[in-house]
Scaffold this active site. Sequence first.
Site, mmCIF file in Angstrom:
data_model
loop_
_atom_site.group_PDB
_atom_site.id
_atom_site.type_symbol
_atom_site.label_atom_id
_atom_site.label_comp_id
_atom_site.label_asym_id
_atom_site.label_seq_id
_atom_site.Cartn_x
_atom_site.Cartn_y
_atom_site.Cartn_z
ATOM 1 N N ARG A 35 0.314 7.601 -0.843
ATOM 2 C CA ARG A 35 -0.008 6.794 -1.671
ATOM 3 C C ARG A 35 -0.136 6.128 -3.214
ATOM 4 O O ARG A 35 0.419 5.051 -3.747
ATOM 5 C CB ARG A 35 -0.670 5.954 -0.616
ATOM 6 C CG ARG A 35 -0.433 5.611 1.029
ATOM 7 C CD ARG A 35 -1.296 4.276 1.423
ATOM 8 N NE ARG A 35 -0.242 4.408 2.655
ATOM 9 C CZ ARG A 35 -1.103 4.201 3.929
ATOM 10 N NH1 ARG A 35 -2.015 4.197 4.391
ATOM 11 N NH2 ARG A 35 -0.715 3.887 5.462
ATOM 12 N N LYS A 197 8.810 2.639 23.827
ATOM 13 C CA LYS A 197 8.147 1.485 24.240
ATOM 14 C C LYS A 197 9.837 0.131 23.838
ATOM 15 O O LYS A 197 9.513 0.133 23.307
ATOM 16 C CB LYS A 197 7.478 0.713 24.468
ATOM 17 C CG LYS A 197 6.192 1.888 25.794
ATOM 18 C CD LYS A 197 5.459 1.319 25.684
ATOM 19 C CE LYS A 197 4.430 1.929 26.705
ATOM 20 N NZ LYS A 197 2.570 1.482 26.372
ATOM 21 N N GLY A 353 6.710 3.223 11.126
ATOM 22 C CA GLY A 353 5.921 4.024 12.204
ATOM 23 C C GLY A 353 6.238 5.461 12.417
ATOM 24 O O GLY A 353 6.301 6.540 11.026
ATOM 25 N N GLY A 376 3.546 -1.090 10.100
ATOM 26 C CA GLY A 376 2.946 -2.136 10.716
ATOM 27 C C GLY A 376 3.640 -3.638 9.511
ATOM 28 O O GLY A 376 4.795 -4.491 10.379
HETATM 29 P P1 AMP Z 1 7.252 4.679 18.492
HETATM 30 O O1 AMP Z 1 5.374 4.951 18.225
HETATM 31 O O2 AMP Z 1 7.485 2.748 19.381
HETATM 32 O O3 AMP Z 1 8.680 4.830 18.001
HETATM 33 O O4 AMP Z 1 7.296 6.087 19.108
HETATM 34 C C1 AMP Z 1 7.604 6.928 19.443
HETATM 35 C C2 AMP Z 1 6.689 7.622 20.440
HETATM 36 O O5 AMP Z 1 7.927 8.141 21.174
HETATM 37 C C3 AMP Z 1 7.014 9.461 19.818
HETATM 38 O O6 AMP Z 1 5.848 9.847 20.331
HETATM 39 C C4 AMP Z 1 7.572 10.474 20.511
HETATM 40 O O7 AMP Z 1 7.370 11.306 20.865
HETATM 41 C C5 AMP Z 1 7.713 8.847 22.141
HETATM 42 N N1 AMP Z 1 9.333 9.464 22.890
HETATM 43 C C6 AMP Z 1 10.246 9.402 22.211
HETATM 44 N N2 AMP Z 1 11.221 9.720 22.996
HETATM 45 C C7 AMP Z 1 10.959 10.078 24.213
HETATM 46 C C8 AMP Z 1 10.823 10.483 25.680
HETATM 47 N N3 AMP Z 1 11.965 10.552 26.273
HETATM 48 N N4 AMP Z 1 9.405 10.072 26.831
HETATM 49 C C9 AMP Z 1 8.570 9.733 26.098
HETATM 50 N N5 AMP Z 1 8.484 9.657 25.025
HETATM 51 C C10 AMP Z 1 9.273 9.785 23.972
#
Ligand code: AMP
Length: 395
Positions: A35, A197, A353, A376
């Site tokens: 940064r 999610k 992220g 964010g």
């Molecule tokens: P996000 O912060 O929403 O981008 O989510 C990232 C997280 O999603 C990471 O920590 C990954 O380990 C998790 N992730 C990706 N694919 C899967 C999966 N098939 N099952 C569980 N977690 C997952």
Amino acid sequence: MKTLNDFNFENKKALIRVDFNVPLNENFEVTDATRIVSAKPTIIKILEDGGSCILMSHLGRPKGVQDEFSLKHIAGKVADILGVEVNFVDQCVGEKAETAATNLQPGQVLLLENLRFHKEETAGNVAFAKQLSNLGDIYVNDAFGTAHRAHASTTIVAQFFQDKKCFGNLLAQEIESIGKVMKTGEKPVLAVLGGAKVSSKITIIENILDKVDHLIIGGGMAFTFIKAQGGKIGNSICEDDKKELALDILKQAKEKNVQVHIPVDVIAADDFSNDANTQVLDINKIPDGWEGVDAGPKSRLHFHDVVMDSKTILWNGPLGVFEMESFSGGTIALGNSIAEATKNGAFSLVGGGDSVAAVKQFGFEDKVSYVSTGGGAMLESLEGKTLPGIAAILE
Ligand code: AMP
């Protein structure tokens, strides 16, 4: 959109909101200076113009004044990176800060104490913002990481500078990159959304359907879509209350002529651990006791073709549990595809992220067009929100 190029900073004091919220170890040494390095072009340009720089930032989440969150710890590192002496003042407003600012000469840099030692900062207090504004002649916002917050130093302070305010280089680059994907991107435009999610990405998906030609839905999110369509997903991660929503997204996509690509096969594991037994399975035929943890080989090949056909690519979220080496292959394969497409002339933006972490971990940072510095703030931009820190400069 006003940038540094719209001003001559000769004999001017620039009050710059930077994002020096860097990680420190137990000896208060900076462990990742990205940064600070990112803010350097803005600071150097102003100094070369013959101006001086007053740098303000937050560090961590202090409760009142806490020595461990003092910006004094990073002053030396900032000086090393800039190659310029940095004066530190242990106040950010008030007489001491004002005296230090007044005494500042062209070519000099002053670093103020942590803005968040005052609760007025995050509260967006107008009187506090006014005090900050007393320090400089021109306000420069170069902190994308906090541009989604209407804090005193990121947003409120701008009202005291009328036409004497602009974006720094870093923030201007972020705005430009997002614009290239969301507004002016050469077609076909592809968004790859992965991660855990649906619920955390739903606003992005809905907003992005109007902008893209292709949408890859990968990672844990995919299983909610597959289950909603009647597939068997075993123990894979799923949000049952989002199944209706998933079907609605697919319907909207069809109406908007967006081609949605969901993995057809997965690496399935019998345990959520790097040493689990694995097998390749169709994504809709996963037996109980197994969970999908990464994109399978057929999916990787298909995604490669989609990526190679795209001229503008946004990547947010990993295709699998990339933190575990055994399940990082799909995310690495996607990174390779995007790197190749970029080499062939596509514009690629990685942001928000965990995809940024993945890109850095696997060394793709220099092989994509732009890696966003704001988690964010990036997500909110992709959701189509106007960030208050950006709006305040444009007003
Ligand atoms: P996000 O912060 O929403 O981008 O989510 C990232 C997280 O999603 C990471 O920590 C990954 O380990 C998790 N992730 C990706 N694919 C899967 C999966 N098939 N099952 C569980 N977690 C997952």
